[in-house]
Design a protein around this motif. Structure first.
Motif, PDB file in Angstrom:
ATOM      1  N   SER B 386       0.866  -1.274  -0.076  1.00  0.00           N
ATOM      2  CA  SER B 386       0.142   0.144  -0.043  1.00  0.00           C
ATOM      3  C   SER B 386       0.741   1.166  -0.029  1.00  0.00           C
ATOM      4  O   SER B 386       0.295   2.231   0.138  1.00  0.00           O
ATOM      5  CB  SER B 386      -0.957   0.187   1.148  1.00  0.00           C
ATOM      6  OG  SER B 386      -1.639  -1.229   1.430  1.00  0.00           O
ATOM      7  N   GLY B 387       2.167   0.849   0.024  1.00  0.00           N
ATOM      8  CA  GLY B 387       3.025   2.273  -0.184  1.00  0.00           C
ATOM      9  C   GLY B 387       3.257   2.839   1.322  1.00  0.00           C
ATOM     10  O   GLY B 387       3.471   4.069   1.451  1.00  0.00           O
ATOM     11  N   ASP B 388       3.113   2.159   2.122  1.00  0.00           N
ATOM     12  CA  ASP B 388       2.914   2.681   3.594  1.00  0.00           C
ATOM     13  C   ASP B 388       4.020   1.648   4.684  1.00  0.00           C
ATOM     14  O   ASP B 388       4.438   0.837   4.038  1.00  0.00           O
ATOM     15  CB  ASP B 388       1.596   2.574   4.184  1.00  0.00           C
ATOM     16  CG  ASP B 388       1.246   3.895   5.153  1.00  0.00           C
ATOM     17  OD1 ASP B 388       2.225   4.472   5.429  1.00  0.00           O
ATOM     18  OD2 ASP B 388       0.379   3.810   5.653  1.00  0.00           O
ATOM     19  N   ASP B 389       4.212   2.396   5.728  1.00  0.00           N
ATOM     20  CA  ASP B 389       5.266   1.940   6.509  1.00  0.00           C
ATOM     21  C   ASP B 389       4.312   1.500   7.818  1.00  0.00           C
ATOM     22  O   ASP B 389       3.668   2.276   8.516  1.00  0.00           O
ATOM     23  CB  ASP B 389       6.244   3.100   7.086  1.00  0.00           C
ATOM     24  CG  ASP B 389       7.227   2.858   8.040  1.00  0.00           C
ATOM     25  OD1 ASP B 389       6.879   1.481   8.394  1.00  0.00           O
ATOM     26  OD2 ASP B 389       7.972   3.562   8.383  1.00  0.00           O
ATOM     27  N   MET B 390       4.428   0.178   8.022  1.00  0.00           N
ATOM     28  CA  MET B 390       3.644  -0.567   9.028  1.00  0.00           C
ATOM     29  C   MET B 390       3.929  -0.012  10.493  1.00  0.00           C
ATOM     30  O   MET B 390       3.139   0.228  11.412  1.00  0.00           O
ATOM     31  CB  MET B 390       4.088  -2.032   9.178  1.00  0.00           C
ATOM     32  CG  MET B 390       3.338  -2.801  10.310  1.00  0.00           C
ATOM     33  SD  MET B 390       3.854  -4.521  10.302  1.00  0.00           S
ATOM     34  CE  MET B 390       5.213  -4.603  11.645  1.00  0.00           C
ATOM     35  N   ILE B 391       5.137   0.496  10.836  1.00  0.00           N
ATOM     36  CA  ILE B 391       5.567   0.850  12.064  1.00  0.00           C
ATOM     37  C   ILE B 391       4.844   2.457  12.325  1.00  0.00           C
ATOM     38  O   ILE B 391       4.642   2.776  13.566  1.00  0.00           O
ATOM     39  CB  ILE B 391       7.108   1.063  12.274  1.00  0.00           C
ATOM     40  CG1 ILE B 391       7.812  -0.593  11.967  1.00  0.00           C
ATOM     41  CG2 ILE B 391       7.507   1.786  13.534  1.00  0.00           C
ATOM     42  CD1 ILE B 391       7.332  -1.281  12.962  1.00  0.00           C
ATOM     43  N   LYS B 392       4.560   3.171  11.408  1.00  0.00           N
ATOM     44  CA  LYS B 392       3.978   4.260  11.540  1.00  0.00           C
ATOM     45  C   LYS B 392       2.451   4.476  11.543  1.00  0.00           C
ATOM     46  O   LYS B 392       1.818   5.255  11.652  1.00  0.00           O
ATOM     47  CB  LYS B 392       4.200   5.245  10.295  1.00  0.00           C
ATOM     48  CG  LYS B 392       5.816   5.802  10.255  1.00  0.00           C
ATOM     49  CD  LYS B 392       5.918   6.824   9.042  1.00  0.00           C
ATOM     50  CE  LYS B 392       7.377   6.913   9.141  1.00  0.00           C
ATOM     51  NZ  LYS B 392       7.912   7.567   7.831  1.00  0.00           N
ATOM     52  N   TYR B 393       1.837   3.118  11.624  1.00  0.00           N
ATOM     53  CA  TYR B 393       0.511   2.898  11.630  1.00  0.00           C
ATOM     54  C   TYR B 393      -0.058   3.524  12.899  1.00  0.00           C
ATOM     55  O   TYR B 393      -1.335   4.046  12.610  1.00  0.00           O
ATOM     56  CB  TYR B 393      -0.027   1.384  11.526  1.00  0.00           C
ATOM     57  CG  TYR B 393      -1.330   0.976  11.263  1.00  0.00           C
ATOM     58  CD1 TYR B 393      -2.053   1.600  10.219  1.00  0.00           C
ATOM     59  CD2 TYR B 393      -2.117   0.534  12.224  1.00  0.00           C
ATOM     60  CE1 TYR B 393      -3.374   1.028  10.043  1.00  0.00           C
ATOM     61  CE2 TYR B 393      -3.563   0.298  12.238  1.00  0.00           C
ATOM     62  CZ  TYR B 393      -4.053   0.413  10.995  1.00  0.00           C
ATOM     63  OH  TYR B 393      -5.442   0.522  10.963  1.00  0.00           O
ATOM     64  N   PRO B 394       0.385   3.205  13.898  1.00  0.00           N
ATOM     65  CA  PRO B 394      -0.279   3.860  15.177  1.00  0.00           C
ATOM     66  C   PRO B 394      -0.491   5.367  15.168  1.00  0.00           C
ATOM     67  O   PRO B 394      -1.707   5.790  15.542  1.00  0.00           O
ATOM     68  CB  PRO B 394       0.290   3.538  16.361  1.00  0.00           C
ATOM     69  CG  PRO B 394       1.021   1.981  15.888  1.00  0.00           C
ATOM     70  CD  PRO B 394       1.278   2.312  14.587  1.00  0.00           C
ATOM     71  N   LYS B 395       0.380   6.032  14.567  1.00  0.00           N
ATOM     72  CA  LYS B 395       0.441   7.640  14.318  1.00  0.00           C
ATOM     73  C   LYS B 395      -0.615   7.915  13.039  1.00  0.00           C
ATOM     74  O   LYS B 395      -1.211   8.572  13.505  1.00  0.00           O
ATOM     75  CB  LYS B 395       1.972   7.959  13.942  1.00  0.00           C
ATOM     76  CG  LYS B 395       2.288   9.343  14.446  1.00  0.00           C
ATOM     77  CD  LYS B 395       3.598   9.697  13.880  1.00  0.00           C
ATOM     78  CE  LYS B 395       3.790  10.953  13.901  1.00  0.00           C
ATOM     79  NZ  LYS B 395       5.245  11.455  13.383  1.00  0.00           N
ATOM     80  N   LEU B 396      -0.421   7.093  12.378  1.00  0.00           N
ATOM     81  CA  LEU B 396      -1.583   7.467  11.081  1.00  0.00           C
ATOM     82  C   LEU B 396      -2.927   7.277  11.671  1.00  0.00           C
ATOM     83  O   LEU B 396      -3.795   8.168  11.431  1.00  0.00           O
ATOM     84  CB  LEU B 396      -1.376   6.262   9.941  1.00  0.00           C
ATOM     85  CG  LEU B 396      -2.349   6.390   8.917  1.00  0.00           C
ATOM     86  CD1 LEU B 396      -2.075   7.617   8.212  1.00  0.00           C
ATOM     87  CD2 LEU B 396      -2.519   5.334   8.168  1.00  0.00           C
ATOM     88  N   LEU B 397      -3.272   6.076  12.481  1.00  0.00           N
ATOM     89  CA  LEU B 397      -4.477   6.024  13.279  1.00  0.00           C
ATOM     90  C   LEU B 397      -4.803   7.217  14.091  1.00  0.00           C
ATOM     91  O   LEU B 397      -6.122   7.615  13.889  1.00  0.00           O
ATOM     92  CB  LEU B 397      -4.584   4.671  13.816  1.00  0.00           C
ATOM     93  CG  LEU B 397      -5.564   4.007  14.182  1.00  0.00           C
ATOM     94  CD1 LEU B 397      -6.371   3.613  12.817  1.00  0.00           C
ATOM     95  CD2 LEU B 397      -5.381   2.474  14.725  1.00  0.00           C
ATOM     96  N   SER B 398      -4.052   7.604  14.961  1.00  0.00           N
ATOM     97  CA  SER B 398      -4.355   8.607  16.117  1.00  0.00           C
ATOM     98  C   SER B 398      -4.586  10.096  15.020  1.00  0.00           C
ATOM     99  O   SER B 398      -5.325  10.733  15.548  1.00  0.00           O
ATOM    100  CB  SER B 398      -3.050   8.794  16.640  1.00  0.00           C
ATOM    101  OG  SER B 398      -1.917   9.306  16.017  1.00  0.00           O
ATOM    102  N   GLY B 399      -4.172  10.102  13.730  1.00  0.00           N
ATOM    103  CA  GLY B 399      -4.597  11.495  13.072  1.00  0.00           C
ATOM    104  C   GLY B 399      -5.692  11.322  12.239  1.00  0.00           C
ATOM    105  O   GLY B 399      -5.992  12.441  11.367  1.00  0.00           O
ATOM    106  N   ILE B 400      -6.567  10.390  12.202  1.00  0.00           N
ATOM    107  CA  ILE B 400      -7.628  10.103  11.544  1.00  0.00           C
ATOM    108  C   ILE B 400      -8.961  10.519  12.691  1.00  0.00           C
ATOM    109  O   ILE B 400      -8.883   9.910  13.720  1.00  0.00           O
ATOM    110  CB  ILE B 400      -7.806   8.729  10.784  1.00  0.00           C
ATOM    111  CG1 ILE B 400      -6.802   8.620  10.083  1.00  0.00           C
ATOM    112  CG2 ILE B 400      -9.259   8.658  10.297  1.00  0.00           C
ATOM    113  CD1 ILE B 400      -6.652   7.306   9.438  1.00  0.00           C
ATOM    114  N   ASP B 401      -9.807  11.393  12.142  1.00  0.00           N
ATOM    115  CA  ASP B 401     -11.045  11.586  12.957  1.00  0.00           C
ATOM    116  C   ASP B 401     -12.353  11.522  12.193  1.00  0.00           C
ATOM    117  O   ASP B 401     -12.154  11.109  10.976  1.00  0.00           O
ATOM    118  CB  ASP B 401     -10.938  13.144  13.639  1.00  0.00           C
ATOM    119  CG  ASP B 401     -10.965  14.138  12.485  1.00  0.00           C
ATOM    120  OD1 ASP B 401     -11.194  14.019  11.349  1.00  0.00           O
ATOM    121  OD2 ASP B 401     -10.601  15.282  13.036  1.00  0.00           O
TER     122      ASP B 401
END
Lengths: 427, 427
Positions: B386-401
């Protein structure tokens, strides 16, 4: 991995397994219920009714939202079968508290839900709500009918039923649809009360730390449970098959036939030969270099899948393959030939490779909390957890060809079952 | 060429990941851990949808199913052996799988056998060996595999939806092709596709386990071929924004109807935004249609839904869609409720508190995917694709509202983009 087994009361035991590397906690409570078709349908219906709601969470939505709030904790109520006994099991699986982002006590919350689901059901005038029973009956009927959608699973179920046709104690795992309508609110509540009063209980916990919460849960549960007789599973008795192999076929709207070779299979779950059997399974059908995979699939191109389902508790083993009608006879002959070849001896090289594969797989079992839980659940239900994952691994080192041959000798074909598609029936 | 090594660490879970490009052109991701087994996945960005491409100034159109056929055949080695056996010598468990976007080869082994197993993996994938005879033999096995999928109602329902949503995109065809299309596959075509799509720069190697970086580099230096490779260009079909058909109904031997609802998303240009949009719409669809939703609980209690419902947003290089799938005796009533729910959400928005609760599910699923080396490796692959970094997932998640998710839904939801496929029982 640390393993503790504690007798809480006669017939009520707690097994606690801890390993720092686990990221999830799993707790299950299993009740070893009676034998027979009536117990089967009640056991599976009960798992649906109890996990639908309870006094504290009176609707499905409230219950599911509570579980979501506990970081997607999974409440799994499952009706399984060992031998002729039916076993309602209630399991809660969740993230370990150290992964909580907002200090939610996930473990405590999950154990609270589990306790309430089992011991504090929503009753009306002392009985389960008949509306909920009706709704869960429909879900259960859908689930039983739904097995038809998985062609190999359905063929295996029909073949098992044919193999067990003369055994009145046998019932499929979820019971029979025709028995569902006979279950009333009174009879299901009676089954539940009886289960709490008499069924042997096994509580199993797999987690990363021994934090005390599981002991509080177990003590609280034990207070609701009296002494009872210990676990004793009723297994099928091995029967020497007749000289003629029976043939049964059934039609289905499928494009690929499913061939099942039903076999009588001798052995006992507690006969100390689990390592021998594990090695036989790997050599016969599990390993990508197994006799069935290498010969029936790879060399002869007779199928895409060819595997087996051992059911030692029923003294049965079913070999199955998805095949083209024109290949049915050849596939059947070839599968039996491969079994006979194992009975005549297996090379040391094959044993070495399969032993290595199994030992690696056991390492993977110990890495996984869910596989560890499944390993010990199977053993606690037979009342014996003395065989650890490491024990089985070291016993594999001592096995020779004659040990595998001995297991193969106990597998004797007795029924050829064909699930046939719409193609013209020439074969 | 200097290797640029990037180390990512997730402070929430403590997981870390090393990424770099090997001198051969292979992208490498390593997630170190302390499990007893290690897993490697070697993936070519060549999948079932890559049937049309330009290479060496020529345009090629290949039969559907060729990527999957290649996956089967690569295991065969020149000396008439196969890679399964080589892995089995080390006790490693090997496998392979093909999707519309990629083909992956994988093994899981003990930590001790890891580097020797890695050597086998990186070697056999780059050494194709096909003959007329061996291709013919495999055709029979694959034809049986395709027939097995043809009998699978879930698979049929999924492809019915894809064929409704897409007019030209190759995702509407089965990854494995058809019994007819695989008849066109020859050794020459397989060699061509291997040359085009298995160059190191089109590969990614993913590793999870208790492994050492230097030893991995040493194996790669020894085994992965060097040299220059010609570039290829994928040729995607033009695809209208609207759904090709709004609905379809197929009849099969099933116990009750299966349904699959989908909305095609033509807005797939911005890859960075796609990941965030995908997560936001998956959370939102889970909240609207998942097991804690008003729709699910209401339909379940009325007996109109059986079992689980799956809802999510999925995307690849040239396609994206939101889907809701399940089983219901009244699929068209479910369809009506799905539209009502979407209309209401677009008009009124959602409760931010409920959205935050639904986010916990996705965080939990991320931690669940870190449970053992194989799960970590597969998860890393999915994020990489998906062109993404697994390790950054929790950060990505926290930025979605909730507001962002509803905005995405408003942009996506147009009735002419939606379709509804049903698989009904035979009349």
């Amino acid at each position: 991995m640390d393993i503790k087994r504690i007798r809480l009361k006669d017939g009520v035991n707690l097994t606690v397994i801890t390993d720092k590397k686990f990221k999830t906690d799993i707790t299950s409570v299993s009740f070893l219920c009676k034998t027979g078709p009536e117990a089967a349908i009640r056991s599976s219906l009960l798992t649906g009714v109890l996990s639908r709601c309870c006094t504290q969470y009176p609707s499905l939505m409230e219950l599911n939202r509570t579980l979501d709030g506990l970081y997607d904790a999974q409440l799994i109520s499952d009706a399984s079968r060992r031998g002729f006994n039916h076993i309602p099991t209630f399991t809660v699986s969740s993230l370990n508290n150290r992964y909580s982002l907002d200090k939610t006590d996930i473990r405590g919350g999950c154990l609270h839900v589990l306790y309430n689901i089992i011991f504090d059901p929503a009753l009306k005038n002392g009985l389960f709500d008949s509306k909920i029973i009706q709704s869960e009956k429909q879900q259960l009927k859908d689930a039983i009918n739904g097995i038809r959608n998985s062609r190999s699973s359905y063929a295996l179920r029909r073949c098992t039923e044919a193999l067990m046709a003369d055994q009145p104690l046998f019932a499929p795992r979820l019971g029979k649809i025709e028995d569902a309508d006979g279950v009333s609110a009174a009879s299901l509540t009676g089954f539940y009360t009886d289960m709490l009063e008499k069924a042997p209980v096994e509580i199993l916990s797999v987690s990363s730390d021994d934090d005390g919460q599981i002991y509080e849960f177990a003590d609280k549960a034990a207070k609701r449970l009296g002494d009872r007789a210990p676990v004793k599973i009723t297994e099928e008795v091995y029967k020497e098959p007749g000289k003629r192999v029976k043939r049964v076929s059934e039609k289905a709207g499928i494009s690929q036939d499913v061939l099942c070779i039903g076999c009588e299979y001798d052995g006992c779950s507690d006969d100390g030969r689990s390592a021998d059997r594990a090695l036989f399974y790997d050599i016969f059908f599990q390993n990508p270099t197994s006799y069935l995979f290498e010969n029936v699939r790879e060399k002869l191109s007779l199928c895409y899948y060819c595997s087996a389902l051992p059911m030692l508790d029923l003294k049965k083993l079913i070999i199955y393959a998805g095949i083209d009608r024109k290949n049915a006879k050849r596939a059947e002959e070839e599968i039996i030939k491969q079994l006979d070849l194992i009975k005549n001896g297996v090379s040391e090289d094959m044993i070495r490779r399969c032993r290595l594969a199994l030992k690696n797989d056991l390492l993977a079992v110990a890495d996984s909390p869910s596989r560890t839980a499944a390993w010990y659940t199977k053993r606690v239900l037979y009342g014996d957890i003395s065989e650890t994952i490491e024990d089985l691994s070291s016993r594999l080192d001592r096995l020779r060809s004659e040990d595998v041959e001995r297991v193969a000798e106990t597998v004797k074909p007795s029924l050829i079952f064909m699930m046939k598609g719409a193609a013209d029936d020439e074969a | 060429m200097k290797r640029e090594i990037v180390i990512h660490k997730d402070d929430v879970t403590g997981e870390s990941c090393i990424s770099f490009r090997h001198k051969s052109g292979v992208d490498v991701l390593i997630c170190p851990n302390t499990y007893s087994t290690a897993c490697a996945v070697y993936t070519s960005r060549y999948g079932g949808a890559d049937t049309k491409f330009e290479y060496d100034k020529k345009i090629y159109e290949t039969p559907s199913g060729i990527a999957h056929f290649l996956e089967h055949k690569l295991f065969e080695t020149e000396d008439c052996g196969d890679a399964f056996r080589l892995f089995s010598e080390l006790g490693a468990d090997s496998n392979a799988f093909t999707s519309h976007q990629a083909t992956s080869y994988t093994f899981t082994s003990s930590n001790d056998a890891f580097y020797d197993s890695l050597k086998i993996l990186l070697d056999f994938v780059h050494k194709p060996y096909f003959t007329d005879q061996s291709v013919e033999k495999e055709r029979g096995i694959i034809a049986e595999e395709l027939k097995m999928y043809e009998d699978n109602p879930d698979n049929r329902c999924y492809y019915e939806l894809m064929r409704c949503l897409y007019k030209n995109n190759a995702v509407r065809e089965d990854v494995g092709g058809t019994v007819d299309s695989i008849k066109e596959i020859t050794p020459q075509l397989l060699y061509l596709c291997h040359k085009v799509f298995y160059s190191p720069s089109n590969m990614v190697l993913i590793i999870a386990g208790n492994v050492e970086y230097d030893k991995i580099i040493s194996v790669m230096d020894e085994v992965v071929p060097g040299g220059k490779y010609k570039k290829f260009k994928r040729l995607s079909a033009n695809e209208p924004d609207k759904a090709y058909r709004r609905g379809s109904r197929l009849y099969m031997d099933v116990s009750e109807p299966l349904f699959s609802f989908g909305i095609k998303d033509p807005d797939i240009g911005n890859k960075r935004l796609m990941r965030k949009k995908s997560v936001a719409l998956s959370i939102l669809s889970n909240m609207l249609f998942g097991e804690s939703s008003d729709l699910y609980c209401e339909m379940y209690e009325k007996g109109l839904l059986s079992g689980d419902i799956d809802a999510g947003y999925y995307y690849g290089d040239d396609h994206a869609y939101l889907s809701v799938t399940g089983e219901s005796r009244k699929p068209y009533t479910v369809k009506k409720r799905i539209y009502e729910t979407l209309d209401k959400t677009v008009a009124d928005g959602v409760d931010p508190g409920e959205f935050e609760r639904a986010k916990k599910i996705f965080y939990a699923n991320y931690v669940y995917s870190l449970q053992n080396s194989q799960a970590v490796a597969y998860s890393l692959l999915s994020f990489y694709q998906s062109g993404d970094d697994m390790i950054k997932y929790p950060k990505l998640l926290s930025g979605i509202d909730a507001d962002f998710a509803v905005k995405c839904l408003k942009e996506l939801y147009k009735k002419e983009r939606a379709a509804f496929a049903v698989v009904s029982p035979l009349i």
